[in-house]
Scaffold this motif. Structure first.
Motif, PDB file in Angstrom:
ATOM      1  N   GLN A  52       0.866  -1.173   0.000  1.00 48.40           N
ATOM      2  CA  GLN A  52       0.000   0.000   0.000  1.00 48.40           C
ATOM      3  C   GLN A  52       0.904   1.224   0.000  1.00 48.40           C
ATOM      4  O   GLN A  52       1.718   1.397   0.908  1.00 48.40           O
ATOM      5  CB  GLN A  52      -0.891   0.001   1.243  1.00 48.40           C
ATOM      6  CG  GLN A  52      -1.858   1.173   1.310  1.00 48.40           C
ATOM      7  CD  GLN A  52      -2.912   1.111   0.205  1.00 48.40           C
ATOM      8  OE1 GLN A  52      -3.269   0.042  -0.255  1.00 48.40           O
ATOM      9  NE2 GLN A  52      -3.387   2.260  -0.217  1.00 48.40           N
ATOM     10  N   PRO A  53       0.845   2.068  -1.050  1.00 50.35           N
ATOM     11  CA  PRO A  53       1.777   3.195  -1.121  1.00 50.35           C
ATOM     12  C   PRO A  53       1.622   4.140   0.055  1.00 50.35           C
ATOM     13  O   PRO A  53       0.505   4.409   0.512  1.00 50.35           O
ATOM     14  CB  PRO A  53       1.411   3.872  -2.451  1.00 50.35           C
ATOM     15  CG  PRO A  53       0.019   3.427  -2.749  1.00 50.35           C
ATOM     16  CD  PRO A  53      -0.107   2.058  -2.162  1.00 50.35           C
ATOM     17  N   LEU A  54       2.759   4.631   0.565  1.00 53.82           N
ATOM     18  CA  LEU A  54       2.732   5.574   1.667  1.00 53.82           C
ATOM     19  C   LEU A  54       2.300   6.955   1.201  1.00 53.82           C
ATOM     20  O   LEU A  54       1.811   7.760   1.987  1.00 53.82           O
ATOM     21  CB  LEU A  54       4.126   5.657   2.319  1.00 53.82           C
ATOM     22  CG  LEU A  54       4.649   4.337   2.915  1.00 53.82           C
ATOM     23  CD1 LEU A  54       6.041   4.538   3.480  1.00 53.82           C
ATOM     24  CD2 LEU A  54       3.706   3.824   3.993  1.00 53.82           C
ATOM     25  N   ALA A  55       2.500   7.250  -0.097  1.00 54.85           N
ATOM     26  CA  ALA A  55       2.105   8.539  -0.662  1.00 54.85           C
ATOM     27  C   ALA A  55       2.162   8.428  -2.179  1.00 54.85           C
ATOM     28  O   ALA A  55       2.777   7.517  -2.724  1.00 54.85           O
ATOM     29  CB  ALA A  55       3.026   9.650  -0.177  1.00 54.85           C
ATOM     30  N   VAL A  56       1.488   9.353  -2.871  1.00 58.45           N
ATOM     31  CA  VAL A  56       1.539   9.396  -4.331  1.00 58.45           C
ATOM     32  C   VAL A  56       2.896   9.952  -4.750  1.00 58.45           C
ATOM     33  O   VAL A  56       3.270  11.064  -4.368  1.00 58.45           O
ATOM     34  CB  VAL A  56       0.406  10.273  -4.895  1.00 58.45           C
ATOM     35  CG1 VAL A  56       0.507  10.361  -6.415  1.00 58.45           C
ATOM     36  CG2 VAL A  56      -0.948   9.704  -4.485  1.00 58.45           C
ATOM     37  N   GLN A  57       3.644   9.160  -5.525  1.00 60.24           N
ATOM     38  CA  GLN A  57       5.007   9.554  -5.864  1.00 60.24           C
ATOM     39  C   GLN A  57       5.190   9.710  -7.359  1.00 60.24           C
ATOM     40  O   GLN A  57       4.493   9.101  -8.162  1.00 60.24           O
ATOM     41  CB  GLN A  57       6.002   8.517  -5.343  1.00 60.24           C
ATOM     42  CG  GLN A  57       6.004   8.375  -3.839  1.00 60.24           C
ATOM     43  CD  GLN A  57       7.023   7.369  -3.381  1.00 60.24           C
ATOM     44  OE1 GLN A  57       8.136   7.317  -3.882  1.00 60.24           O
ATOM     45  NE2 GLN A  57       6.640   6.551  -2.415  1.00 60.24           N
ATOM     46  N   GLN A  58       6.191  10.517  -7.712  1.00 59.68           N
ATOM     47  CA  GLN A  58       6.576  10.684  -9.104  1.00 59.68           C
ATOM     48  C   GLN A  58       8.057  11.038  -9.155  1.00 59.68           C
ATOM     49  O   GLN A  58       8.487  12.006  -8.545  1.00 59.68           O
ATOM     50  CB  GLN A  58       5.763  11.783  -9.789  1.00 59.68           C
ATOM     51  CG  GLN A  58       6.086  11.925 -11.280  1.00 59.68           C
ATOM     52  CD  GLN A  58       5.302  13.051 -11.922  1.00 59.68           C
ATOM     53  OE1 GLN A  58       5.499  14.209 -11.577  1.00 59.68           O
ATOM     54  NE2 GLN A  58       4.418  12.706 -12.854  1.00 59.68           N
ATOM     55  N   THR A  59       8.833  10.206  -9.833  1.00 59.71           N
ATOM     56  CA  THR A  59      10.212  10.591 -10.101  1.00 59.71           C
ATOM     57  C   THR A  59      10.177  11.623 -11.225  1.00 59.71           C
ATOM     58  O   THR A  59       9.353  11.535 -12.140  1.00 59.71           O
ATOM     59  CB  THR A  59      11.058   9.378 -10.501  1.00 59.71           C
ATOM     60  OG1 THR A  59      10.412   8.690 -11.558  1.00 59.71           O
ATOM     61  CG2 THR A  59      11.220   8.425  -9.329  1.00 59.71           C
ATOM     62  N   THR A  60      11.054  12.592 -11.165  1.00 57.48           N
ATOM     63  CA  THR A  60      10.962  13.745 -12.054  1.00 57.48           C
ATOM     64  C   THR A  60      12.277  13.995 -12.774  1.00 57.48           C
ATOM     65  O   THR A  60      13.319  13.443 -12.388  1.00 57.48           O
ATOM     66  CB  THR A  60      10.589  15.005 -11.254  1.00 57.48           C
ATOM     67  OG1 THR A  60      11.616  15.254 -10.269  1.00 57.48           O
ATOM     68  CG2 THR A  60       9.251  14.821 -10.541  1.00 57.48           C
ATOM     69  N   PRO A  61      12.262  14.818 -13.827  1.00 57.44           N
ATOM     70  CA  PRO A  61      13.520  15.201 -14.471  1.00 57.44           C
ATOM     71  C   PRO A  61      14.472  15.839 -13.462  1.00 57.44           C
ATOM     72  O   PRO A  61      14.068  16.297 -12.391  1.00 57.44           O
ATOM     73  CB  PRO A  61      13.074  16.205 -15.541  1.00 57.44           C
ATOM     74  CG  PRO A  61      11.668  15.804 -15.850  1.00 57.44           C
ATOM     75  CD  PRO A  61      11.095  15.358 -14.540  1.00 57.44           C
ATOM     76  N   ILE A  62      15.739  15.866 -13.812  1.00 56.28           N
ATOM     77  CA  ILE A  62      16.753  16.380 -12.891  1.00 56.28           C
ATOM     78  C   ILE A  62      16.504  17.850 -12.573  1.00 56.28           C
ATOM     79  O   ILE A  62      16.080  18.631 -13.425  1.00 56.28           O
ATOM     80  CB  ILE A  62      18.170  16.176 -13.493  1.00 56.28           C
ATOM     81  CG1 ILE A  62      19.236  16.383 -12.424  1.00 56.28           C
ATOM     82  CG2 ILE A  62      18.381  17.069 -14.702  1.00 56.28           C
ATOM     83  CD1 ILE A  62      20.604  15.880 -12.844  1.00 56.28           C
ATOM     84  N   GLU A  63      16.719  18.208 -11.324  1.00 59.40           N
ATOM     85  CA  GLU A  63      16.603  19.592 -10.870  1.00 59.40           C
ATOM     86  C   GLU A  63      18.004  20.075 -10.504  1.00 59.40           C
ATOM     87  O   GLU A  63      18.530  19.770  -9.433  1.00 59.40           O
ATOM     88  CB  GLU A  63      15.657  19.686  -9.662  1.00 59.40           C
ATOM     89  CG  GLU A  63      14.237  19.238  -9.980  1.00 59.40           C
ATOM     90  CD  GLU A  63      13.360  19.186  -8.738  1.00 59.40           C
ATOM     91  OE1 GLU A  63      13.811  19.673  -7.686  1.00 59.40           O
ATOM     92  OE2 GLU A  63      12.245  18.644  -8.828  1.00 59.40           O
ATOM     93  N   TRP A  64      18.606  20.825 -11.396  1.00 62.14           N
ATOM     94  CA  TRP A  64      19.993  21.256 -11.218  1.00 62.14           C
ATOM     95  C   TRP A  64      20.123  22.197 -10.032  1.00 62.14           C
ATOM     96  O   TRP A  64      19.248  23.018  -9.769  1.00 62.14           O
ATOM     97  CB  TRP A  64      20.500  21.952 -12.471  1.00 62.14           C
ATOM     98  CG  TRP A  64      20.549  21.080 -13.683  1.00 62.14           C
ATOM     99  CD1 TRP A  64      19.727  21.136 -14.777  1.00 62.14           C
ATOM    100  CD2 TRP A  64      21.455  20.007 -13.922  1.00 62.14           C
ATOM    101  NE1 TRP A  64      20.072  20.174 -15.676  1.00 62.14           N
ATOM    102  CE2 TRP A  64      21.128  19.458 -15.180  1.00 62.14           C
ATOM    103  CE3 TRP A  64      22.510  19.453 -13.196  1.00 62.14           C
ATOM    104  CZ2 TRP A  64      21.826  18.393 -15.734  1.00 62.14           C
ATOM    105  CZ3 TRP A  64      23.201  18.387 -13.740  1.00 62.14           C
ATOM    106  CH2 TRP A  64      22.860  17.857 -14.992  1.00 62.14           C
ATOM    107  N   ALA A  65      21.245  22.081  -9.329  1.00 60.21           N
ATOM    108  CA  ALA A  65      21.563  23.045  -8.282  1.00 60.21           C
ATOM    109  C   ALA A  65      21.938  24.361  -8.939  1.00 60.21           C
ATOM    110  O   ALA A  65      22.467  24.397 -10.058  1.00 60.21           O
ATOM    111  CB  ALA A  65      22.717  22.527  -7.425  1.00 60.21           C
TER     112      ALA A  65
END
Length: 272
Positions: A52-65
């Protein structure tokens, strides 16, 4: 009793035997049908259920520093807010594959999340096709699952896995616009393989540990210890022109929270 309607005892014994044999045959048939039904159900549901997922998740494109811009024409070590690992950029990619062992995360009372995955795109564009494992913890509960994702959709959970399981994954272009995502979990032997429509620019391949977005917001990276990728491979239209970059993940104060080692023998380790 009328003697003319009385059956001899031997005939009665024969009738009782026939009735007993018929009852036994019906019982065996019922047991066989139940076994067949069980086998059919197993074939129809080859995967274990996912957590059972703990939360709705989405891996995303890289977020550059902010201090490290996108990849230049030369390789080097870069920093991002959500990714750590290795990325290759250049002419179009048509396949990526690799293996890893599911990391063990430390249990936490507050929500902490980690994703170990490989994929195509997401470095210099907003497209992304990927497959990986999720290692999440919240309220003292820790869950482990494998999944796939094609942006803009959220990740789709496949099945539960266990820390220490050996994962093999690949993403392969079958024909223009059609890709197959495959992921196998050992020692359970559970596998998943399915073709999907995907029409990204195909300009990067990567092997990543990520702090995924949760309910649309940045998450806290789970304490995953280490994650090692092995058997790294990819296909590109022009391998000689590719640029390889190492990416470290930084926290809110600018400190490194996940660092990536160098590639040696088609493998490398990310340390949290």
């Amino acid at each position: 009793m009328n003697p003319s309607t009385t059956l001899p005892r031997r005939h009665l014994r024969l009738r009782f035997r026939l009735i007993a044999l018929l009852s036994l045959a019906l019982a065996v048939a019922g047991s066989f049908a139940a076994v067949q039904s069980s086998h059919s159900a197993q074939k129809a549901s080859p995967h274990r259920k996912h957590s059972q997922p703990l939360a709705v998740q989405q891996t995303t494109p890289i977020e550059w520093a902010a201090t490290f811009g996108p990849i230049s024409s030369s390789s080097g070590t870069l920093e991002a807010h959500n990714w750590s690992g290795h990325i290759f950029t250049g002419p179009t990619f048509s396949a990526v594959s690799g293996e890893w062992v599911v990391p063990t995360v430390q249990s936490s009372a507050t929500g902490e999340y980690s994703a170990t995955w490989l994929g195509i795109d997401g470095v210099n564009n907003t497209s992304l096709i990927q497959a990986g494992t999720a290692q999440d913890t919240s309220n003292g509960t820790t869950t482990y699952d494998d999944w796939y994702e094609i942006l803009p959709a959220n990740e789709t959970l496949i099945a539960s896995v266990s820390p220490g399981d050996h994962i093999q994954a690949s993403i392969t272009e079958d024909s223009p616009g059609t890709w197959t995502i495959a992921i196998t979990d050992s020692p359970s032997g559970q596998g998943f393989s399915q073709a999907f429509a995907y029409n990204g620019p195909d300009t990067s391949a990567e092997w990543i540990e990520e702090a995924p977005a949760v309910s649309g917001q940045p998450s806290v990276l789970a304490n995953f210890g280490t994650a090692q990728f092995t058997g790294m491979a990819f296909s590109s239209s022009n391998p000689s022109s590719l640029v390889n970059s190492t990416v470290n993940m930084i926290g809110g104060s600018g400190n490194i929270i996940a660092s990536s080692g160098s590639i040696a023998g088609n493998s490398f380790t990310i340390t949290g």
